[in-house]
Design a protein around this motif. Structure first.
Motif, PDB file in Angstrom:
ATOM      1  N   HIS A  39       1.080  -0.524   0.056  1.00  0.00           N
ATOM      2  CA  HIS A  39      -0.457  -0.166  -0.390  1.00  0.00           C
ATOM      3  C   HIS A  39       0.767   1.188   0.037  1.00  0.00           C
ATOM      4  O   HIS A  39       1.761   1.635   1.064  1.00  0.00           O
ATOM      5  CB  HIS A  39      -1.219  -0.311   0.852  1.00  0.00           C
ATOM      6  CG  HIS A  39      -1.413  -1.242   1.396  1.00  0.00           C
ATOM      7  ND1 HIS A  39      -1.428  -1.634   1.928  1.00  0.00           N
ATOM      8  CD2 HIS A  39      -2.968  -1.288   0.780  1.00  0.00           C
ATOM      9  CE1 HIS A  39      -2.369  -3.046   1.828  1.00  0.00           C
ATOM     10  NE2 HIS A  39      -3.259  -2.396   0.739  1.00  0.00           N
ATOM     11  N   ASN A  87       3.524  -9.767   5.857  1.00  0.00           N
ATOM     12  CA  ASN A  87       1.983 -10.671   5.180  1.00  0.00           C
ATOM     13  C   ASN A  87       2.099  -9.099   3.784  1.00  0.00           C
ATOM     14  O   ASN A  87       2.223  -8.603   3.673  1.00  0.00           O
ATOM     15  CB  ASN A  87       0.923 -10.245   5.849  1.00  0.00           C
ATOM     16  CG  ASN A  87       0.855 -11.325   6.922  1.00  0.00           C
ATOM     17  OD1 ASN A  87       1.970 -12.148   6.805  1.00  0.00           O
ATOM     18  ND2 ASN A  87       1.220 -11.651   8.141  1.00  0.00           N
ATOM     19  N   ASP A  88       1.103  -9.928   2.844  1.00  0.00           N
ATOM     20  CA  ASP A  88       0.421  -9.101   2.179  1.00  0.00           C
ATOM     21  C   ASP A  88      -0.270  -7.956   2.098  1.00  0.00           C
ATOM     22  O   ASP A  88      -0.068  -7.447   1.351  1.00  0.00           O
ATOM     23  CB  ASP A  88      -0.449  -9.614   0.631  1.00  0.00           C
ATOM     24  CG  ASP A  88       0.054 -11.302   0.412  1.00  0.00           C
ATOM     25  OD1 ASP A  88       1.396 -11.214   0.500  1.00  0.00           O
ATOM     26  OD2 ASP A  88      -0.565 -12.496  -0.129  1.00  0.00           O
ATOM     27  N   ASP A  89      -0.704  -7.997   3.077  1.00  0.00           N
ATOM     28  CA  ASP A  89      -1.286  -6.372   3.773  1.00  0.00           C
ATOM     29  C   ASP A  89      -0.284  -5.390   4.465  1.00  0.00           C
ATOM     30  O   ASP A  89      -1.118  -4.790   5.068  1.00  0.00           O
ATOM     31  CB  ASP A  89      -2.547  -7.076   3.998  1.00  0.00           C
ATOM     32  CG  ASP A  89      -2.196  -7.498   5.868  1.00  0.00           C
ATOM     33  OD1 ASP A  89      -1.632  -7.775   6.104  1.00  0.00           O
ATOM     34  OD2 ASP A  89      -3.453  -7.646   6.477  1.00  0.00           O
ATOM     35  N   ASP A  90       0.540  -5.557   4.584  1.00  0.00           N
ATOM     36  CA  ASP A  90       1.720  -4.828   5.270  1.00  0.00           C
ATOM     37  C   ASP A  90       1.889  -5.140   6.855  1.00  0.00           C
ATOM     38  O   ASP A  90       2.508  -4.329   7.280  1.00  0.00           O
ATOM     39  CB  ASP A  90       1.677  -3.576   4.911  1.00  0.00           C
ATOM     40  CG  ASP A  90       1.504  -3.056   3.189  1.00  0.00           C
ATOM     41  OD1 ASP A  90       2.750  -3.681   2.224  1.00  0.00           O
ATOM     42  OD2 ASP A  90       1.112  -1.766   2.852  1.00  0.00           O
ATOM     43  N   THR A  91       1.188  -6.107   7.128  1.00  0.00           N
ATOM     44  CA  THR A  91       1.214  -6.475   8.676  1.00  0.00           C
ATOM     45  C   THR A  91       2.353  -7.069   8.566  1.00  0.00           C
ATOM     46  O   THR A  91       2.685  -8.582   7.434  1.00  0.00           O
ATOM     47  CB  THR A  91       0.311  -7.066   9.344  1.00  0.00           C
ATOM     48  OG1 THR A  91      -0.260  -8.602   8.206  1.00  0.00           O
ATOM     49  CG2 THR A  91      -1.170  -5.487   8.916  1.00  0.00           C
ATOM     50  N   THR A 111      -3.477 -15.329  11.613  1.00  0.00           N
ATOM     51  CA  THR A 111      -5.016 -15.303  11.955  1.00  0.00           C
ATOM     52  C   THR A 111      -5.227 -15.751  12.636  1.00  0.00           C
ATOM     53  O   THR A 111      -6.346 -15.239  13.038  1.00  0.00           O
ATOM     54  CB  THR A 111      -5.373 -16.150  10.194  1.00  0.00           C
ATOM     55  OG1 THR A 111      -4.838 -16.646   9.928  1.00  0.00           O
ATOM     56  CG2 THR A 111      -4.953 -15.086   8.840  1.00  0.00           C
ATOM     57  N   TYR A 143      -8.971 -10.019   8.923  1.00  0.00           N
ATOM     58  CA  TYR A 143      -9.392  -8.534   9.260  1.00  0.00           C
ATOM     59  C   TYR A 143     -11.645  -8.697   9.083  1.00  0.00           C
ATOM     60  O   TYR A 143     -11.732  -8.035   9.644  1.00  0.00           O
ATOM     61  CB  TYR A 143      -9.521  -7.863   7.170  1.00  0.00           C
ATOM     62  CG  TYR A 143     -10.040  -6.793   7.073  1.00  0.00           C
ATOM     63  CD1 TYR A 143      -9.179  -5.274   7.538  1.00  0.00           C
ATOM     64  CD2 TYR A 143     -11.372  -6.621   6.816  1.00  0.00           C
ATOM     65  CE1 TYR A 143      -9.478  -4.043   7.198  1.00  0.00           C
ATOM     66  CE2 TYR A 143     -11.623  -5.344   5.970  1.00  0.00           C
ATOM     67  CZ  TYR A 143     -11.243  -4.495   6.430  1.00  0.00           C
ATOM     68  OH  TYR A 143     -11.687  -3.096   5.973  1.00  0.00           O
TER      69      TYR A 143
END
Length: 422
Positions: free
Chosen positions: A168, A203-207, A230, A259
């Motif tokens: 992102h 992770n793919d979501d930048d976490t 998760t 999420y």
């Protein structure tokens, strides 16, 4: 009914005030054989010994080298590249007992940190005539600075810096890079006195999927780790003198951290009823260790919620129930689903076990009310409040810590580091 106060108390008590390690589940309760007064004396004496081990921290040369480096950067009117500044700030943060930082925000800038690193890569020495850093060796993989501190050769080096672009990129004027690896060391003479290592996965979501940070600081070491899936989020940190633990803490949360589930819970409109029905958090384990004293426990949040629902469904708790009924039920549930202990870390023997109770309080108008609180129960059945437990078991230890902090502030707050240009 005042559910909010009780739920908050349970969460605070289970997740923050006391702590747990899952490997202690089912291991039984083995109390220390020492008489209570001897247990208190042992806790305090071990705590004081731990603080005294930190006397070396008053005279660490590492901070002299780092402060000397930044002083020369000021003379040269130069700015350390972000990877160098980040590494050194992490080392200095141990002095303030900070843990894992927000790495995503650490490498946000108009210029890519990786490009900045490559542009400045090389081996530099301080030139006293030019009052500036001079390149003495070309490199593409390290940034190394050599100078003198109080007449001794000193070196700060940062290397193995690797990043990946964040998925992102929300601001077109900024670039977000996520660090994958970073290493650094501080040398005085021919000896590496401090080293820093960072390894991370995302992770793919930048976490962060995992982060491991290790700092060796002369005879001290600081390690922090974070793992994130998760179904489980866990973090831990430890500060040691040689192999002896001075301070440590950690937590793990188990549940559904997708999420979708978190979003659905946050978007609920049912207030506390929705919070009781949430399926995000199932179990919370947190621990804290000071020297050989370890506070630990476990909160079965899912079990607590199911127990609460059963009492409502069975009619035990209904519209005719009084405030006292509600309070008594909460005491029962928390004592059933929250395990709270103070142990000797080396033997795992229990010093005291937590017991939930209602404490009667007086308000400013002379009225009375009750608030949730804890008693510490010893092996012989004797009980003290948490305040009494701390005051009676750690009074001299607290005084020793305060004295140490005052000496530390004096050592680092008033001395000036002598920097000798090469």
């Amino acid at each position: 009914m005042k559910k909010m106060k009780w739920i908050s108390a349970i969460l605070i008590a289970g997740v923050f005030a006391f702590t747990a390690c899952s490997d202690d589940e089912g291991s039984g309760e083995v109390f220390s054989d020492l008489p209570v007064e001897e247990q208190k004396e042992k806790m305090e004496s071990e705590g004081i010994a731990m603080v005294q081990k930190m006397d070396e921290a008053k005279n660490l040369k590492t901070y002299d080298v780092i402060d000397g480096f930044f002083a020369l950067m000021d003379i040269a009117d130069a700015q350390a590249v972000k990877a160098v500044e980040f590494s050194l700030n992490e080392v200095k943060s141990v002095q303030e007992t900070k843990s894992i930082v927000n790495l995503k925000g650490a490498l946000v800038d108009k210029m890519r940190a990786s490009d900045e690193f490559k542009a400045e890569a090389g081996v530099y020495e301080w030139d006293s005539e030019m009052n500036d850093w001079m390149v003495v060796e070309e490199s593409t993989t390290e940034i190394t600075y050599r100078f003198l501190v109080e007449g001794q050769d000193a070196e700060i080096s940062v290397y193995d810096f690797n990043v990946q672009d964040a998925a992102h990129q929300d601001d077109p004027e900024m670039v977000v890079e996520l660090p994958l690896s970073l290493n650094a060391h501080v040398k005085l003479g021919a000896t590496v006195i401090t080293s820093f290592s960072l390894q991370a996965e995302w992770n793919d979501d930048d976490t962060p999927k995992s982060i491991t940070e290790i700092i060796t600081l002369e005879n001290f070491s600081f390690t922090s780790e974070l793992t994130n899936t998760t179904s489980k989020v866990a973090a831990s940190a430890s500060f040691k003198h040689n192999e002896d633990v001075i301070y440590g803490n950690g937590f793990s949360l188990e549940g559904d951290f997708s999420y979708t589930e978190i979003f659905n819970t946050l978007e609920g409109e049912g207030g506390m009823d929705d919070a009781l029905a949430q399926e995000v958090l199932e179990k919370a384990n947190v621990w804290f260790q000071l020297g050989n004293i370890k506070i630990e426990g476990i909160l079965d949040f899912k079990g607590f919620m199911e127990g609460f629902a059963e009492k409502v469904d069975s009619g035990e708790l209904n519209e005719t129930s009084t405030e006292q009924d509600m309070q008594d039920m909460m005491v029962e549930l928390v004592n059933e689903y929250a395990l709270l202990y103070v142990r000797f870390a080396d033997s795992n023997e229990i010093i005291a076990k937590g017991e939930f109770y209602l404490e009667e309080m007086t308000d400013n108008y002379g009225g009375s009310y009750v608030e949730p609180a804890f008693l510490m129960v010893f092996g012989d059945g004797s009980k003290v409040t948490v305040d009494q437990f701390v005051e009676e078991g750690f009074a001299d230890l607290i005084a020793e810590i305060e004295s140490f902090i005052a000496a530390l502030e004096e050592a680092y707050g008033e001395e000036e580091v002598v920097v000798t240009p090469v």
